[in-house]
Design an enzyme around this catalytic site. Structure first.
Site, PDB file in Angstrom:
ATOM      1  N   HIS A  54       0.850  -1.195   0.000  1.00 34.55           N
ATOM      2  CA  HIS A  54       0.000   0.000   0.000  1.00 34.55           C
ATOM      3  C   HIS A  54       0.882   1.240   0.000  1.00 34.55           C
ATOM      4  O   HIS A  54       2.056   1.183   0.373  1.00 34.55           O
ATOM      5  CB  HIS A  54      -0.897   0.007   1.234  1.00 34.55           C
ATOM      6  CG  HIS A  54      -1.978  -1.024   1.203  1.00 34.55           C
ATOM      7  ND1 HIS A  54      -3.093  -0.938   2.006  1.00 34.55           N
ATOM      8  CD2 HIS A  54      -2.124  -2.169   0.486  1.00 34.55           C
ATOM      9  CE1 HIS A  54      -3.881  -1.975   1.777  1.00 34.55           C
ATOM     10  NE2 HIS A  54      -3.306  -2.736   0.869  1.00 34.55           N
ATOM     11  N   GLU A  56       1.036   3.909   1.909  1.00 32.45           N
ATOM     12  CA  GLU A  56       1.614   4.328   3.183  1.00 32.45           C
ATOM     13  C   GLU A  56       2.745   3.405   3.619  1.00 32.45           C
ATOM     14  O   GLU A  56       3.797   3.871   4.078  1.00 32.45           O
ATOM     15  CB  GLU A  56       0.534   4.364   4.277  1.00 32.45           C
ATOM     16  CG  GLU A  56      -0.573   5.356   4.019  1.00 32.45           C
ATOM     17  CD  GLU A  56      -1.735   4.785   3.209  1.00 32.45           C
ATOM     18  OE1 GLU A  56      -2.798   5.412   3.198  1.00 32.45           O
ATOM     19  OE2 GLU A  56      -1.578   3.702   2.586  1.00 32.45           O
ATOM     20  N   CYS A  84      -5.977   2.342   5.609  1.00 33.31           N
ATOM     21  CA  CYS A  84      -6.674   1.125   6.004  1.00 33.31           C
ATOM     22  C   CYS A  84      -6.113   0.669   7.363  1.00 33.31           C
ATOM     23  O   CYS A  84      -5.100   1.202   7.834  1.00 33.31           O
ATOM     24  CB  CYS A  84      -6.464   0.041   4.947  1.00 33.31           C
ATOM     25  SG  CYS A  84      -4.795  -0.671   4.942  1.00 33.31           S
TER      26      CYS A  84
END
Length: 151
Positions: A54, A56, A84
């Site tokens: 992801h 991040e 998330c």
């Protein structure tokens, strides 16, 4: 020095560029320290066949490598979308001083990125604790190890 809005726009632009290039999903993140962009990350889940890739998490990995540390003290994370649960966990472990995001989880859910299935009361993956007498042995080993590092 750039404003929060300018940093956020950079994260949003990364997300859009990632989609347009075909490299991955519509998520971008940047990590800033002392007003300077230290690292960036985009969603590469489908590119790398890695469910942890992801934006991040990728940005955190890149920043830690750049700064030669596993904690992002005095850093700020700008994410194009609300992180998330996995990314939020990674953010907490990285210990930045601030997190900013633009779109929220409802915006993401509208286009199919819905993490509401992670609600503890409705898990779709069976979860069971297996009671083991040896369960804390790795922690004891860590505590007594000459290689342990304080987190």
């Amino acid at each position: 020095m750039m404003t929060k809005e300018e940093f956020m726009q950079k994260a949003i632009d990364l997300a859009s560029e990632n989609v347009k290039s075909g490299n991955g999903g519509p998520f971008g993140a940047i990590i800033v320290k002392n007003g300077e962009i230290i690292a960036t990350g985009v969603n590469n889940v489908t590119t790398y066949n890695d469910p942890t890739a992801h934006a991040e998490v990728t940005a955190i990995r890149n920043a830690c490598k750049e700064l030669n540390t596993f904690q992002l003290d005095d850093c700020e994370i700008y994410s194009s979308c609300e992180p998330c649960p996995m990314c939020l966990g990674a953010i907490y472990w990285a210990r930045p001083k601030a997190l900013y995001f633009a779109a929220d989880k409802d915006d993401a859910a509208e286009v199919g990125f819905d993490d509401s299935f992670l609600d503890y009361n409705s898990r779709s993956i069976a979860t069971e604790i297996i009671k083991m007498e040896t369960k804390t042995q790795p922690f004891i080993d860590w505590k007594n190890s000459e290689f342990s590092v304080e987190y």
